[in-house]
Design a protein around this motif. Sequence first.
Motif, mmCIF file in Angstrom:
data_model
loop_
_atom_site.group_PDB
_atom_site.id
_atom_site.type_symbol
_atom_site.label_atom_id
_atom_site.label_comp_id
_atom_site.label_asym_id
_atom_site.label_seq_id
_atom_site.Cartn_x
_atom_site.Cartn_y
_atom_site.Cartn_z
ATOM 1 N N PHE A 48 -8.510 7.389 13.915
ATOM 2 C CA PHE A 48 -9.259 7.323 12.921
ATOM 3 C C PHE A 48 -9.808 8.448 12.364
ATOM 4 C CE2 PHE A 48 -7.321 3.151 12.340
ATOM 5 C CZ PHE A 48 -5.927 3.364 12.170
ATOM 6 N N ILE A 54 -8.741 -2.294 15.044
ATOM 7 C CA ILE A 54 -8.076 -3.322 15.468
ATOM 8 C C ILE A 54 -7.188 -3.223 16.996
ATOM 9 C CG2 ILE A 54 -6.214 -4.858 14.798
ATOM 10 C CD1 ILE A 54 -6.704 -3.674 11.985
ATOM 11 N N ASP A 55 -7.342 -1.749 17.322
ATOM 12 C CA ASP A 55 -6.430 -1.643 18.582
ATOM 13 C C ASP A 55 -7.230 -1.002 19.008
ATOM 14 O OD1 ASP A 55 -6.250 0.386 16.302
ATOM 15 O OD2 ASP A 55 -3.908 0.127 16.653
ATOM 16 N N GLU A 95 -3.569 -0.838 -5.580
ATOM 17 C CA GLU A 95 -2.324 -0.459 -5.796
ATOM 18 C C GLU A 95 -1.286 0.939 -6.673
ATOM 19 O OE1 GLU A 95 1.830 -2.971 -6.407
ATOM 20 O OE2 GLU A 95 0.629 -4.002 -4.765
ATOM 21 N N ASN A 122 -4.216 -5.430 -7.578
ATOM 22 C CA ASN A 122 -5.557 -5.592 -6.577
ATOM 23 C C ASN A 122 -6.170 -4.344 -6.443
ATOM 24 O OD1 ASN A 122 -3.673 -7.620 -5.511
ATOM 25 N ND2 ASN A 122 -2.217 -6.155 -4.757
ATOM 26 N N TYR A 176 -10.417 -2.988 -6.054
ATOM 27 C CA TYR A 176 -11.379 -3.281 -5.628
ATOM 28 C C TYR A 176 -12.412 -2.461 -5.671
ATOM 29 C CZ TYR A 176 -8.931 -6.643 -2.802
ATOM 30 O OH TYR A 176 -8.479 -8.106 -2.111
ATOM 31 N N TYR A 178 -9.748 7.864 -0.063
ATOM 32 C CA TYR A 178 -9.529 9.034 0.631
ATOM 33 C C TYR A 178 -8.569 10.191 1.531
ATOM 34 C CZ TYR A 178 -6.670 5.380 2.873
ATOM 35 O OH TYR A 178 -5.757 4.520 3.677
ATOM 36 N N VAL A 238 5.379 -0.306 -4.516
ATOM 37 C CA VAL A 238 5.524 -1.343 -4.235
ATOM 38 C C VAL A 238 6.213 -1.929 -4.657
ATOM 39 C CG1 VAL A 238 4.162 -3.066 -3.357
ATOM 40 C CG2 VAL A 238 3.073 -0.508 -3.237
ATOM 41 N N TYR A 240 0.608 -2.038 12.989
ATOM 42 C CA TYR A 240 -0.193 -1.004 13.984
ATOM 43 C C TYR A 240 -1.297 0.298 13.878
ATOM 44 C CZ TYR A 240 -1.750 -0.664 18.637
ATOM 45 O OH TYR A 240 -2.300 -0.432 20.013
ATOM 46 N N ALA A 283 -0.907 1.260 10.876
ATOM 47 C CA ALA A 283 -1.096 2.042 9.704
ATOM 48 C C ALA A 283 -2.971 1.762 9.406
ATOM 49 C CB ALA A 283 -0.884 0.625 8.681
ATOM 50 N N ASP A 284 -4.093 3.349 8.789
ATOM 51 C CA ASP A 284 -5.182 2.734 9.345
ATOM 52 C C ASP A 284 -5.546 1.329 8.369
ATOM 53 O OD1 ASP A 284 -6.164 2.827 6.601
ATOM 54 O OD2 ASP A 284 -6.176 5.307 6.993
ATOM 55 N N PHE A 285 -6.905 0.971 8.584
ATOM 56 C CA PHE A 285 -7.898 -0.301 8.341
ATOM 57 C C PHE A 285 -7.238 -0.617 6.369
ATOM 58 C CE2 PHE A 285 -11.602 -3.210 7.135
ATOM 59 C CZ PHE A 285 -10.887 -4.387 7.451
ATOM 60 N N THR A 286 -7.331 0.407 5.796
ATOM 61 C CA THR A 286 -7.083 0.366 4.497
ATOM 62 C C THR A 286 -5.999 0.168 4.164
ATOM 63 O OG1 THR A 286 -8.564 2.183 4.092
ATOM 64 C CG2 THR A 286 -8.655 1.222 2.601
ATOM 65 N N GLN A 287 -5.109 0.717 4.707
ATOM 66 C CA GLN A 287 -4.049 0.357 4.711
ATOM 67 C C GLN A 287 -3.518 -0.742 4.652
ATOM 68 O OE1 GLN A 287 -2.346 3.577 6.458
ATOM 69 N NE2 GLN A 287 -2.234 5.339 4.540
ATOM 70 N N SER A 288 -3.708 -1.474 5.984
ATOM 71 C CA SER A 288 -3.505 -2.603 6.583
ATOM 72 C C SER A 288 -3.984 -4.597 5.480
ATOM 73 C CB SER A 288 -3.813 -3.293 8.005
ATOM 74 O OG SER A 288 -3.644 -2.567 8.642
ATOM 75 N N PHE A 289 -4.795 -3.768 5.326
ATOM 76 C CA PHE A 289 -5.519 -4.791 4.160
ATOM 77 C C PHE A 289 -4.694 -4.692 3.195
ATOM 78 C CE2 PHE A 289 -8.334 -6.137 1.128
ATOM 79 C CZ PHE A 289 -8.892 -7.301 1.375
ATOM 80 N N GLN A 290 -4.530 -3.555 2.732
ATOM 81 C CA GLN A 290 -3.842 -3.932 1.180
ATOM 82 C C GLN A 290 -2.414 -4.624 1.311
ATOM 83 O OE1 GLN A 290 -2.405 0.513 -0.137
ATOM 84 N NE2 GLN A 290 -4.439 0.525 -1.057
ATOM 85 N N ARG A 310 -3.324 -8.326 1.394
ATOM 86 C CA ARG A 310 -3.687 -9.349 0.521
ATOM 87 C C ARG A 310 -1.844 -8.439 -0.447
ATOM 88 N NH1 ARG A 310 -3.139 -11.018 -3.371
ATOM 89 N NH2 ARG A 310 -4.683 -11.044 -4.855
ATOM 90 N N TRP A 311 -1.155 -7.459 -0.139
ATOM 91 C CA TRP A 311 0.298 -7.451 -1.413
ATOM 92 C C TRP A 311 0.563 -8.689 -0.857
ATOM 93 C CZ3 TRP A 311 5.312 -8.437 -0.170
ATOM 94 C CH2 TRP A 311 6.079 -8.232 -1.066
ATOM 95 N N ASN A 341 0.288 -11.544 -6.095
ATOM 96 C CA ASN A 341 -0.283 -11.403 -6.936
ATOM 97 C C ASN A 341 -0.104 -10.791 -8.469
ATOM 98 O OD1 ASN A 341 -2.430 -10.290 -8.664
ATOM 99 N ND2 ASN A 341 -3.659 -8.819 -7.821
#
Lengths: 288, 349
Positions: A55, A72-73, A168, A174, A176, A225, B133, B184, B186-193, B196-197, B201
């Motif tokens: 990234f 993560i990977d 979202e 959601n 944050y 970002y 979404v 895998y 996705a980047d971290f923020t996207q995975s988290f989103q 969360r989905w 919610n």
Amino acid sequence: MTPVCRLLVSFALAVWVAALPAQTRPGRIISIVPALTEALFSMGAGPRVVGVGSFDRHPAEVDSLPKVGGLIDPDMEQIIALTPDLVVLYGSQEDQLAQLERAGISVFVYAHGGLNDTLATIRELGVRTGQRMPADALADRIGSQITRVSNRVADQPKPRVMLVFGREPGTLSNVYASGGIGFLHDMVEAAGGDNVFAAVARESVQLSSESILTAAPDIIIELSYDERMTPARQVAERAVWSRLPAIPAVRAGRVHLLLGNEFVQPGPRMGDATEAIARALHPKAFQE
Amino acid sequence: MGLLPVVAGVTAGARRRRVWAVQIGFLLLAVLAVLCAPLVGPTAISLRQVFDPTIAFADNVDAQIFFIARLPRTLAGALVGGALAAAGVVLQALLRNPLATPFTLGVSAGASLGAMLVITFGLPLTLAGIPAVPLASFVGALAAVGVVYGLATMRRQGLSTNVLLLAGVTLNSLFSAIILFVQYLADFTQSFQAIRWVMGNLDVSSYQPLLWALPMLLVAAGAFAGLPRALNLLTLGTDSAAARGIDVLRTQRLAFVSASLATGAAVALGGPIGFIGIIVPHLVRLLIGADHRFVLPASACLGATFLVVCDTAARTLLSPMELPVGVITAMLGGPFFLWLLVTRGGGPR
């Protein structure tokens, strides 16, 4: 101990310390932490960086370097194949830390924290990579840039600010925002704002519409970002907030969308990020 | 408490009155929950100010908290909870399997995959103002259902519930694998989103999403209304249902399509909120017996009540932080269901 003896001892100590970085100066560095990759290049260790995280986008030089995964990977095989003698990675990557230790490769563990932690991390990274002076200079530069911003807005009234860093798209689900710890909170305070969720002792707070209405921020700063977001989408995303018209920020038209990964990665551009936030909070203070 | 064992030996009329009373009780409970939930929250609001016509809505914080922050999500909770519980009843009857849930046939995995793709690749697709979404999750849900249905009807005449079940379970795993793969990439923020989905919610903060979901839920509800008698016979087996004049294939098809539609709309509205579709129907059966004429509407009412209560907890307990409602339903629902299972000796018969 006689004064001469003391002098000799301290001289010997100084020589030993000065020789230390040279002994351990790593020649091949891998960093999978975007903020620290950027810092490595800023402190002049860039030519020794042989691999970066998937990234990593900054500086432009990283594009041509091998990508070895992320939080993560991480691709351990590739990392070891690149024969690094220093790997910069996250503290939570315990398995990888153990693996690198077994492989006899030294590591620099990144811990997430506030502005001052980040500056300390940059200095430490400088010591570990034999770039102590430029790293100190970099940390000083960021620190003084932030101090300059703070001084500039010091006599301005502090608006109540909500710093949103995730949501979202197209909805107010959601959401944050920054709580009362971490570099985002520090940047808001340094930029002359009063974080509405400062009392929540967490880096991030997930908010309901009700808690946003109750917090009633004067200004909403939203970070993304996604630098490639089209102007039309930026307008649409800002307009989503008008669903909650009682928020002072919405009524006053003070919802700002700031794009760029410098806002979410605590690295060399933290001073720029703080200044961008300060300009949004206090446009008057920046009118020449 | 269990009513049927108690009323054994009482005349059929008295028993029927009793079941109706329980039925009306469930309905009143749901109405009460929907009426009271918007009054509860972390912020103290004055009802007088909420309904004060002299304050412009744009300036009336209390009114906005009531009408934007609380009422839409309460209504969303009622719709989603009711839809998931009713879909659970229908699918349990259709598959003749007490472990069936609205998500057994791949609906939630399909919906999650749709949501995940949109979150990861930032696809800006919208339709008639529906954000990406919810739209993608609905499309994903219907796609999964379509595949499962296609497989179940391919092999022979009629609808094989065995194939339905196995295809659904397999598709669930397959989609989960694809989800992991997308995550895998996705980047971290996207995975988290995306993660969360999946927790659900209901904070919709406008009435628009309700209006999008409502037509589909109404169609499903209309179909449900015609199902109970046929479902009662279907639970005895397809042969005996056919012998009593039920058009088995038509019933199965109607049950499958309407339950899938309800689930898809519910998931698009609130995310794949678990446990409601399994514990609510069983709880209702324990209370009023297995007759679908009563179980179906009572489950819808209890599902609505349960989710509205859970969501009130989600937005209140850790205020100003929001808790994922799916986590609350699972944490309340799981142990409660296990307790029922143990104390009632293996669930309803």
